[in-house]
Design a protein around this motif. Structure first.
Motif, short mmCIF file in Angstrom:
data_model
loop_
_atom_site.label_atom_id
_atom_site.label_comp_id
_atom_site.label_asym_id
_atom_site.label_seq_id
_atom_site.Cartn_x
_atom_site.Cartn_y
_atom_site.Cartn_z
N LEU A 338 -0.60 69.98 21.80
CA LEU A 338 0.25 71.04 21.42
C LEU A 338 2.41 71.19 21.56
O LEU A 338 2.49 71.92 21.30
CB LEU A 338 -0.34 72.21 22.18
CG LEU A 338 -1.52 72.45 21.03
CD1 LEU A 338 -3.34 72.66 22.41
CD2 LEU A 338 -1.49 73.80 20.22
N GLY A 339 2.07 69.67 21.71
CA GLY A 339 4.11 69.47 21.89
C GLY A 339 4.21 69.25 20.51
O GLY A 339 3.72 69.37 18.93
N PRO A 340 5.30 68.87 20.01
CA PRO A 340 6.25 68.92 19.23
C PRO A 340 5.86 66.70 19.05
O PRO A 340 5.11 66.61 20.18
CB PRO A 340 7.92 68.32 19.31
CG PRO A 340 7.86 68.84 20.88
CD PRO A 340 7.10 69.57 22.11
N VAL A 341 5.91 66.16 18.10
CA VAL A 341 5.46 65.03 17.41
C VAL A 341 6.23 64.00 18.21
O VAL A 341 7.48 64.46 17.87
CB VAL A 341 5.55 64.76 15.85
CG1 VAL A 341 5.23 63.87 15.70
CG2 VAL A 341 4.35 65.48 15.54
N GLY A 342 5.53 63.25 18.96
CA GLY A 342 6.61 61.64 19.41
C GLY A 342 5.18 60.56 19.31
O GLY A 342 3.89 61.08 19.12
N ALA A 343 6.19 59.54 19.70
CA ALA A 343 5.82 58.39 20.23
C ALA A 343 5.96 57.29 21.27
O ALA A 343 7.29 58.45 21.63
CB ALA A 343 5.49 57.89 18.72
N GLY A 344 6.06 56.30 21.51
CA GLY A 344 6.32 55.52 21.97
C GLY A 344 6.39 55.73 23.75
O GLY A 344 6.81 55.21 23.89
N PHE A 345 5.24 56.05 23.77
CA PHE A 345 5.14 56.89 25.14
C PHE A 345 5.08 55.94 26.58
O PHE A 345 4.60 54.52 26.53
CB PHE A 345 4.09 57.41 25.91
CG PHE A 345 4.15 58.76 24.72
CD1 PHE A 345 4.48 59.70 24.05
CD2 PHE A 345 2.55 58.87 24.40
CE1 PHE A 345 4.74 60.63 22.90
CE2 PHE A 345 2.14 59.49 23.06
CZ PHE A 345 3.18 60.44 22.21
#
Ligand SMILES: [Zn+2]
Length: 374
Positions: A338-345
């Motif tokens: 439910l957080g904002p969109v992201g990637a590359g964690f």
């Protein structure tokens, strides 16, 4: 809600530009203090929770008197990055993305929850008992916060975890379970030239184990084991008296995992090499999160809100675990992402999609309103 991206990023920056890898308790304490103040400013009740060597957790409530919790929100304050990372690559952004350690995993999630609650419809806020828990050790499997999180979750009707939405915008409805074992092998050292027959090789024992562990993998059902780190031995001319392997297990089916666990325990009783002893220490465990019928009701509510806001809601089942696994196994409807969109964690490429921030705050807000009205 009047939303200023600039203000948001300036509020995010101090949460990124501080080293707060798991067990970096000083840095985590700084994050906790910053987050606590935001809720104190809203007039919420803030409790610091002692999570032992992992440092401080925060338990924040709008109705501290209420026994029941309508919505529990979860986020973690730790990152996977070592001391020095914040100085080496502090937060930056261009027109589309922000970068920096933990920018989407999950400092922006922590901040977006605050934003959603700051401007939540007053009637919804009045109707709901909300508890926000922020733990300091999610990245090592919440070893020191699991009991606390579960003790809160047991009184909750819904759990929403604010880890980032996936790169394609999907939320997370299912997560694999995981477990990690440290297997230690104790043999008997001997001179490899003079009396090798008197030694008991811990490494030979470990080699058998690795093959046995690989044989337990079932790609079809998704129960997989990985011997990821090995160590042992002291010299080529010494029969090794010690070896160690760290094994990661992933699974969809909690019963299948139970069988794997039982098999590992049983194997410790029957060494392949006579005279070697084995200890199996389970260092972490998260059951799988698979949607229940009640979770599906919550998913439908999120989808309905998405439709109202013009956000296309899609779902993913993912291999990585989060705190959502801990509450889902208690039978509490739990959704994640439910957080904002992201990637590359967990990498230097980690990014946060700036355009998703405001819509995802609104999504979270309206999901809370929907739950308040049900
Ligand atoms: Zn995370």
């Amino acid at each position: 809600m009047s939303f200023s991206l600039n203000d948001y990023l300036e509020e995010l920056r101090p949460l990124i530009n501080i080293d707060c890898g798991t067990l970096t308790v000083d840095g985590i304490d700084v994050v906790a203090t910053i987050m606590a103040q935001k809720y104190l400013d809203l007039g919420w009740n803030v409790k610091r929770v002692d999570c032992g060597i992992a440092g401080t957790g925060l338990e924040v409530r709008n109705k501290p008197q209420a026994e029941h919790i309508d919505v529990m929100l979860i986020g973690h304050m730790d990152t996977v990055f070592p001391v020095g990372t914040a100085a080496a690559r502090p937060m930056t952004h261009d027109n589309e993305r922000a970068y920096g350690p933990g920018v989407s995993d999950m400092k922006s999630g922590l901040l977006s929850v605050v934003y959603a609650l700051r401007d939540l419809d007053p009637a919804a806020l009045e109707a709901l008992s909300i508890c926000v828990c922020m733990n300091p050790d999610e990245e090592i499997g919440s070893l020191h916060s699991e009991e606390w999180l579960k003790s809160v979750a047991i009184n909750a009707k819904h759990v929403l975890v604010a880890e980032a939405a996936r790169a394609d915008g999907s939320l997370v409805k299912a997560r694999k379970g995981m477990a990690r074992y440290c297997l230690s092998f104790h043999g008997k050292a001997a001179h490899a030239g003079n009396e090798p027959q008197n030694g008991r090789s811990a490494i030979t024992e470990m080699a058998h184990w690795i093959l046995a562990i690989n044989a337990m993998t079932d790609f079809e059902s998704g129960t997989t084991l990985n011997a990821g780190v090995v160590s042992g031995g002291a010299g080529a001319n010494i029969v090794p008296d010690f070896a160690q392997v760290v094994v990661d297990v992933r699974f969809w089916d909690n019963d299948e995992y139970a069988a794997v666990d039982a098999k590992i325990r049983a194997l410790t009783e029957t060494p392949f090499v006579d005279g070697v002893t084995i200890t199996a220490e389970r260092e972490a465990h998260k059951p799988s999160m698979v949607p229940s019928p009640q979770t599906e009701v919550l998913m439908a509510q999120v989808e309905a809100v998405g439709k109202e806001l013009g956000i296309d809601i899609t779902w993913q089942a993912v291999g990585g675990g989060s705190d959502a696994n801990l509450t889902a196994v208690l039978g509490i409807p739990t959704l994640d992402g439910l957080g904002p969109v992201g990637a590359g964690f967990h990498s230097a490429d980690e990014w946060l999609d700036l355009a998703s921030i405001e819509p995802r705050i609104r999504l979270l807000q309206q999901v809370l309103v929907k739950i308040a009205h049900q």
